[in-house]
Design a protein around this motif. Structure first.
Motif, short mmCIF file in Angstrom:
data_model
loop_
_atom_site.label_atom_id
_atom_site.label_comp_id
_atom_site.label_asym_id
_atom_site.label_seq_id
_atom_site.Cartn_x
_atom_site.Cartn_y
_atom_site.Cartn_z
N LEU A 15 -7.30 6.86 6.56
CA LEU A 15 -5.95 7.40 6.64
C LEU A 15 -6.01 8.76 7.27
O LEU A 15 -6.60 9.68 6.74
CB LEU A 15 -5.35 7.53 5.23
CG LEU A 15 -3.84 7.37 5.12
CD1 LEU A 15 -3.13 8.43 5.92
CD2 LEU A 15 -3.43 6.00 5.65
N VAL A 40 -1.78 3.20 11.75
CA VAL A 40 -1.55 3.90 10.49
C VAL A 40 -1.05 5.30 10.81
O VAL A 40 -1.73 6.05 11.52
CB VAL A 40 -2.83 3.96 9.63
CG1 VAL A 40 -2.57 4.65 8.31
CG2 VAL A 40 -3.39 2.56 9.40
N ALA A 73 1.74 9.98 -2.70
CA ALA A 73 0.58 9.11 -2.86
C ALA A 73 -0.68 9.93 -3.05
O ALA A 73 -0.84 11.01 -2.50
CB ALA A 73 0.42 8.19 -1.65
N THR A 78 0.83 -1.20 0.00
CA THR A 78 0.00 0.00 0.00
C THR A 78 0.87 1.25 0.00
O THR A 78 2.09 1.19 0.08
CB THR A 78 -0.94 0.04 1.22
OG1 THR A 78 -0.18 0.45 2.38
CG2 THR A 78 -1.59 -1.31 1.48
N GLN A 79 0.23 2.41 -0.05
CA GLN A 79 0.93 3.69 0.01
C GLN A 79 0.80 4.31 1.40
O GLN A 79 1.03 5.50 1.58
CB GLN A 79 0.35 4.62 -1.07
CG GLN A 79 0.64 4.11 -2.47
CD GLN A 79 -0.16 4.84 -3.54
OE1 GLN A 79 -1.25 5.34 -3.31
NE2 GLN A 79 0.39 4.90 -4.75
N ASP A 80 0.46 3.47 2.37
CA ASP A 80 0.32 3.93 3.75
C ASP A 80 1.58 3.65 4.56
O ASP A 80 2.31 2.69 4.27
CB ASP A 80 -0.87 3.23 4.43
CG ASP A 80 -2.19 3.51 3.73
OD1 ASP A 80 -2.26 4.48 2.97
OD2 ASP A 80 -3.15 2.75 3.96
N ARG A 87 -6.83 9.04 -0.84
CA ARG A 87 -7.80 8.00 -1.19
C ARG A 87 -8.85 7.86 -0.09
O ARG A 87 -8.74 8.48 0.96
CB ARG A 87 -7.10 6.66 -1.42
CG ARG A 87 -6.38 6.18 -0.18
CD ARG A 87 -5.57 4.95 -0.43
NE ARG A 87 -6.42 3.85 -0.79
CZ ARG A 87 -6.16 3.05 -1.81
NH1 ARG A 87 -5.09 3.23 -2.54
NH2 ARG A 87 -6.96 2.06 -2.09
N VAL A 97 -3.50 11.65 8.77
CA VAL A 97 -2.10 12.03 8.84
C VAL A 97 -1.74 12.39 10.27
O VAL A 97 -2.46 13.13 10.93
CB VAL A 97 -1.82 13.23 7.92
CG1 VAL A 97 -0.36 13.65 8.02
CG2 VAL A 97 -2.15 12.88 6.47
N ARG A 102 0.80 8.80 5.00
CA ARG A 102 0.94 8.32 3.63
C ARG A 102 2.28 8.76 3.08
O ARG A 102 2.86 9.74 3.54
CB ARG A 102 -0.17 8.88 2.74
CG ARG A 102 -1.55 8.39 3.11
CD ARG A 102 -2.58 8.84 2.08
NE ARG A 102 -2.32 8.28 0.77
CZ ARG A 102 -2.55 7.02 0.42
NH1 ARG A 102 -3.03 6.19 1.30
NH2 ARG A 102 -2.31 6.59 -0.79
#
Length: 331
Positions: free
Chosen positions: A328, A314, A321, A300-302, A324, A330, A317
């Protein structure tokens, strides 16, 4: 069912320990390395010989971006349904072609029951306007199915009718009804700007994503606001995405747990083919054995962190990326 004879589909959902997980994962890898054209080509470009892979730690992960540009399939059947990701105008969407939707149904039903018990006697309220207003959402497919299984008459969707939702929540609280409110982040924030509750028994589950409606917030700030607005001690979360057929759940503090057929591993941010140990921050790789008919091994892009008990967090990102619709926030 089109699958290797060694591991029928039923084995995926009867995994009880790490050795059974590894055995099933290796069998699925060998199958997908042969039958998934995109994955097979990617493996060849890495100069990896599938027959030489004898440990789950050596399995390569397909970058999730391939779901935007290719048909990721390891099954020759015509897809029964195609799930697509959300995104802003002009953004290329991921497409997950699902040839056997019953596997997805088994996955989310078994995981939901594992973490939250049977849905039959639970009132499920869904505040998911941005998902309802588009086609192809795997989340809406799941919530639709759970709503049909809930036997409570007040279960249902809400778009922008927040007053009706508020009155319903008050009634459910008065009746001491077990209630789960699942909502997209910005819609939950919109709701508590107008209404306040003190409903400590309520389970509030945010699915992440501001959908361009609000600025992104750090998880702690967001959850503090939602806890105060709903009068709850913790905010639950769901971690899923278009490219997966399984979800992880958090009971609070942003710490997620996977069902037995799903596992998170971390890759080195500077060397994407190398895995790293617990307590370090790395790129999230996911093994989703329910993805047996597409690809079960996805990079993934996480960014995240894994804890010794297998739970994970999590953290953000990768800078390049796309934004999405998965969960997610930040940090």
């Amino acid at each position: 069912m089109y699958f290797c004879k060694v591991n029928p589909i039923q084995q995926i959902f009867s995994i009880n320990n790490d050795s059974e997980f590894d055995e099933t994962a290796l069998a699925i890898f060998k199958h997908q390395a042969e039958h998934c054209a995109v994955y097979a080509s990617y493996i060849r470009h890495l100069n990896i010989i599938p027959a030489h892979i004898s440990s789950v730690l050596d399995i390569p992960y397909l970058p999730i971006s391939f779901f935007k540009t290719h048909e990721v399939l390891s099954n020759p059947k015509i897809p029964e349904i195609i799930f697509s990701s959300s995104g802003t105008t002009g953004m290329v969407q991921s497409r997950h072609m699902v040839t056997d939707v019953s596997i997805y149904e088994d996955s989310f039903n078994k995981a939901f029951e594992l973490f939250y018990g049977k849905i039959e006697d639970t009132c499920l309220l869904a505040l998911l306007p941005s998902y309802l207003e588009r086609d192809g959402s795997s989340l809406i497919y799941m919530v639709d199915a759970l709503l049909k299984q809930s036997k409570h008459p007040d279960s249902g969707y809400f778009l922008h009718n927040h007053d009706e939702l508020y009155q319903k929540l008050k009634k459910l609280q008065d009746n001491k009804q077990r209630t789960i409110l699942i909502g997209v982040t910005y819609a939950l924030l919109d709701f508590i700007e107008r209404y306040r509750l003190d409903f400590p028994e309520l389970i509030v589950m945010e699915t992440g994503g501001m959908k361009g409606k609000r600025k992104e917030m750090v998880r702690e700030e967001l959850h503090d606001l939602l806890q105060a607005g709903f009068g709850v001690s913790a905010i639950h979360s769901e971690y899923g995405m278009t490219e997966l057929l399984s979800q992880a759940y958090s009971f609070g503090e942003g710490i997620f747990y996977c069902p037995a057929w799903m596992k998170i591993v971390l890759r080195d941010t500077n060397d994407p083919l190398s895995l790293i140990r617990n307590h370090q921050t790395g790129g999230i790789n996911i093994i989703d054995l329910a993805n047996v008919n597409s690809c079960s091994f996805i990079a993934t892009q996480d960014l995240g962190k894994i804890y010794p008990d297998g739970s994970f967090e999590v953290l953000g990102r990768f800078d390049n990326a796309d934004i999405r619709g998965c969960n997610l926030l930040v940090q």
